[in-house]
Motif scaffolding. Structure first.
Motif, short mmCIF file in Angstrom:
data_model
loop_
_atom_site.label_atom_id
_atom_site.label_comp_id
_atom_site.label_asym_id
_atom_site.label_seq_id
_atom_site.Cartn_x
_atom_site.Cartn_y
_atom_site.Cartn_z
N UNK A 93 40.28 90.01 -68.94
CA UNK A 93 39.87 91.31 -69.06
C UNK A 93 39.15 91.38 -70.41
N UNK A 94 37.72 91.39 -70.17
CA UNK A 94 36.62 91.09 -71.42
C UNK A 94 36.60 92.19 -72.31
N UNK A 95 37.07 93.29 -72.19
CA UNK A 95 36.90 94.20 -73.05
C UNK A 95 35.69 95.12 -72.76
N UNK A 96 34.97 94.96 -71.62
CA UNK A 96 33.97 95.72 -71.30
C UNK A 96 34.35 96.72 -70.32
N UNK A 97 35.51 96.79 -69.77
CA UNK A 97 35.77 97.79 -68.68
C UNK A 97 35.64 97.14 -67.33
N UNK A 98 34.98 96.14 -67.09
CA UNK A 98 34.80 95.57 -65.97
C UNK A 98 35.99 94.81 -65.25
N UNK A 99 36.03 94.69 -64.17
CA UNK A 99 37.15 94.11 -63.30
C UNK A 99 37.60 92.72 -63.92
N UNK A 100 38.78 92.42 -63.92
CA UNK A 100 39.21 90.97 -64.66
C UNK A 100 38.71 90.05 -63.37
N UNK A 101 38.61 88.86 -64.17
CA UNK A 101 38.24 87.71 -63.33
C UNK A 101 39.03 86.40 -63.73
N UNK A 102 39.39 85.41 -63.07
CA UNK A 102 40.18 84.32 -63.13
C UNK A 102 39.13 83.40 -63.99
N UNK A 103 39.77 82.63 -64.92
CA UNK A 103 39.05 81.78 -65.68
C UNK A 103 39.81 81.01 -66.70
N UNK A 104 38.85 80.09 -67.63
CA UNK A 104 39.28 79.49 -68.68
C UNK A 104 38.51 79.91 -70.16
#
Length: 532
Positions: free
Chosen positions: A9-20
Motif C-alpha cells: 500500500x504505497x500511501x496514495x490511496x491506490x489499490x495494493x499490489x504485490x511486489x518487492x
C-alpha cells in the motif's frame, strides 16, 4: 536490504499490489513486481504480509519527550502500533518558542508538559532540530505553539498584548517558520492562548498564509456548553468556537487544521452535522479546511479544562471567596445539565504523590469517598494537584461519529497521546492506529487503501513533510509491515498494540515482532524541517 513478496500500500490511496522493495541506506531504492537479490544483499521474505509507508501521527506532543535524556520509553508504544513520524507541538504548547532571556520559559507546557529530565531547552526551531536529529527514536516535524510564544513575552497575563509584546510574539513564530516549523498551533482552551482575542489570532493566521503552512487549532470549546463563553443558552459553544475560526479564515487561503474533532458531552453530538457544514462551506470559499480524529471515545486533558477563564485568572485567595465559589457552582451545575456531561464522566488519571487512591476513579466517586459535594471534591483535586492534575474524560465522541469521519476525505488520523510517568495512561498510546486499520478491514471505516493514505501520504502532503508518507524510489525507508488477518481478528483496548509485524525507520529495522532494537532506536529518528 530486499523485502520480497509484500502486499504494498504505497500511501496514495491506490489499490495494493504485490511486489518487492529494495532499501539502500535510509532510502527506498526500487519498488517493483519482482526484484532479484544483489550480491551480499540481505533478503527478507514477508510471505504476503502487507506493507505501508511508516505511519504518521498528525497531532502529537512528543516534541516534549524527544528532548528527554531517556526518550525511548516515551516512544515505544507508538512504534509498536506502527508510527514512525510525528507532527508535534500541537495545541499551542510547543517545546520551542522563546528567547534565551525569557523570564517566562518555565510557564511553557500549559501544565501538561515541562522541561524536567531533558537534555536542555531549545527556544528556536533550528536549535531544537539540531538537538534531536539522529538522537531520538522516531522522526519528528515541529509546529510552533502560539501559547508558548505568547507566554514567552507576557507570561500568563489575562489581557491584550502590548504592541511590543505582540511584535515579539509574532517574531518568535515567524522565525520558527523560517527555520523549518511545519506550521503554527493554537491552543485556545489553555493559558495563555485562551486570553487571545480575534485580532491577535488573525495576525498569527496571516503568518501561516504567508509561509503556506497549516494553522492547527485546539478551539475554545469542544462542547455545546463550556466555560469559554458566559452565556449558557443560545448557540452551541462548540459551534461558536468554530464560527470564530471561520471568521479568522474567511477570505484567506489559510490551511486550517481543526484539531481532534470531538463533541464533549452527550448533548454535543448533534453539533456534528453543522460542524461538517461549516468546514464544507469554508472549503468552498477557498479556505483549505481539514480536521483530524483519534479512534477513542474519551480524551485526556488538564484538570482545569472545565474551569472558566475568569476563575483561573484569580489569585488563590480570590478563588476561595464564597461569592466566587457560588458563582462557579451555579455555572458548573447549569453547564452539566445543558451538556449531558458531569463529574461522573471525569476520571482522575493523576493528581500527585500521595493521591494514588484517586487514580481511575471519577470525581463523583471521590466525592462520595471524601463525604463532600462533587464540586468541592473537584476543586480539592485541582488544589491538591496545584491545578496541574490530569484527567481522562468522556464521552468525547461515539463509534458512529468516528465511523462517519473515517469516510470523510478531509479527515486525518492522529493519537493526541503521550506516555505519562505516573497514573492512568491514555489508551490511544497503545492501539489507536491498529483500530483505524481494523475498522477498514471490518467495513466500519473507509477502504484500507484510503485509511492508510490518511495516516501516511495525506498527512505528509498536508504538512509538506519531505520524502515521507509514500513507498516510492528516493523516499525515506519508513515502512510499517502489518498482518491483515491479525488486525481483523484481534480484540482492541487490551493495553497493547496488535497486527503490527515489523517497523523500519530510515531503513533500520527497529521492531521485529515483539522485539524492539533499542540500540538502533537511540539514533533512528530524524528531524523533519519543512521548506528549508
Amino acid at each position: 536490504m530486499l523485502l520480497k513478496n509484500a502486499m504494498i500500500y504505497d500511501g496514495s490511496g491506490d489499490m495494493p499490489r504485490t511486489g518487492d522493495i529494495r532499501v539502500e541506506g535510509d532510502r527506498i531504492q526500487a519498488v517493483e513486481a519482482k526484484l532479484s537479490p544483489l550480491p551480499g544483499e540481505e533478503v527478507m521474505d514477508l510471505g504476503g504480509l502487507s506493507v505501508a509507508p511508516g505511519l504518521i501521527d498528525a497531532h502529537s506532543h512528543n516534541d516534549w519527550f524527544a528532548i528527554r535524556k531517556e526518550p525511548l520509553s516515551s516512544f515505544e508504544p507508538f512504534i509498536r502500533q506502527g508510527i514512525t513520524t510525528f507532527v508535534a507541538g500541537n495545541c499551542g504548547l510547543s517545546a520551542i518558542g522563546f528567547e534565551p532571556d525569557s523570564p517566562h520559559a518555565d510557564l511553557l507546557g500549559g501544565g501538561l508538559f515541562s522541561f524536567e529530565e531533558t537534555t536542555g531547552r531549545y527556544g528556536t526551531a533550528a536549535e531544537y532540530f539540531s538537538a534531536v536529529d539522529g538522537r531520538m527514536p522516531c522522526n519528528l516535524a515541529l509546529l510552533a505553539g502560539h501559547c508558548s510564544a505568547r507566554a514567552a513575552v507576557s507570561g500568563k497575563a489575562n489581557r491584550p498584548l502590548t504592541p511590543q509584546e505582540e511584535a515579539g510574539m509574532l517574531s518568535i513564530l515567524e522565525k520558527a517558520l523560517q527555520q523549518g516549523a511545519a506550521g503554527i498551533s493554537l491552543g485556545l482552551m489553555y493559558e495563555p492562548g485562551l486570553y487571545a482575542q480575534k485580532e491577535e489570532l488573525r495576525k498569527v493566521a496571516e503568518l501561516c498564509v504567508r509561509y503556506n503552512r497549516p494553522l492547527t487549532v485546539h478551539p475554545r470549546a469542544n462542547s455545546a456548553v463550556s466555560m469559554a463563553y458566559p452565556e449558557l443558552l443560545g448557540r452551541s459553544h462548540l459551534l461558536r468556537a468554530v464560527d470564530e475560526l471561520a471568521d479568522i479564515a474567511k477570505g484567506t487561503k489559510l490551511k486550517l487544521q481543526y484539531s481532534h474533532a470531538i463533541f464533549v458531552g452527550r448533548r454535543s453530538f448533534r453539533d456534528k452535522v453543522e460542524f461538517l457544514g461549516i468546514m464544507k462551506e469554508l472549503r468552498e470559499q477557498g479556505v483549505d479546511a481539514m480536521f483530524d480524529i483519534y479512534n477513542e471515545t474519551l480524551g485526556v486533558s488538564v484538570i482545569t479544562v472545565i474551569l472558566p477563564a475568569w476563575y483561573q485568572a484569580m489569585s488563590p485567595e480570590e478563588k476561595r471567596k464564597p461569592l466566587n465559589r457560588l458563582k462557579l457552582s451555579v455555572l458548573v451545575y447549569a453547564s452539566s445539565l445543558l451538556l449531558g456531561f458531569g463529574f461522573k464522566d471525569i476520571e482522575v488519571a493523576y493528581i500527585g504523590p500521595g493521591y494514588e487512591r484517586y487514580e481511575g476513579k471519577s470525581v463523583h466517586e471521590i466525592a462520595r469517598m471524601e463525604h463532600m459535594t462533587d464540586l468541592k471534591a473537584y476543586l480539592m483535586l485541582c488544589e491538591a494537584s496545584q491545578f496541574k492534575g490530569r484527567v481522562n474524560m468522556g464521552p468525547y465522541s461515539t463509534r458512529e461519529i468516528i465511523s462517519d469521519f473515517e469516510h470523510n476525505e478531509n479527515c486525518l488520523y492522529m493519537t493526541d497521546a503521550w506516555v505519562e510517568p505516573h497514573g492512568v495512561q491514555n489508551p490511544a498510546i497503545y492501539d489507536c492506529y491498529p483500530k483505524f486499520l481494523q475498522d477498514a478491514l471490518k467495513g466500519t471505516g473507509d477502504t484500507l487503501p484510503n485509511t492508510i493514505r490518511r495516516m501516511t501520504g495525506a498527512t505528509a502532503d498536508r504538512f509538506q513533510l519531505p520524502g515521507r508518507g509514500y513507498i516510492r524510489p528516493g523516499y525515506f525507508a519508513d515502512l510499517t509491515v502489518f498482518d491483515e488477518a491479525e488486525l481483523r481478528s484481534a480484540t482492541p483496548d487490551q493495553g497493547k498494540a496488535f497486527g503490527i509485524a515489523k517497523v523500519f525507520i530510515n531503513g533500520r529495522l527497529v521492531l521485529d515482532g515483539d522485539k524492539l532494537c533499542e540500540q538502533a532506536l537511540l539514533t533512528a529518528g530524524r528531524a523533519v524541517p519543512v521548506g528549508v
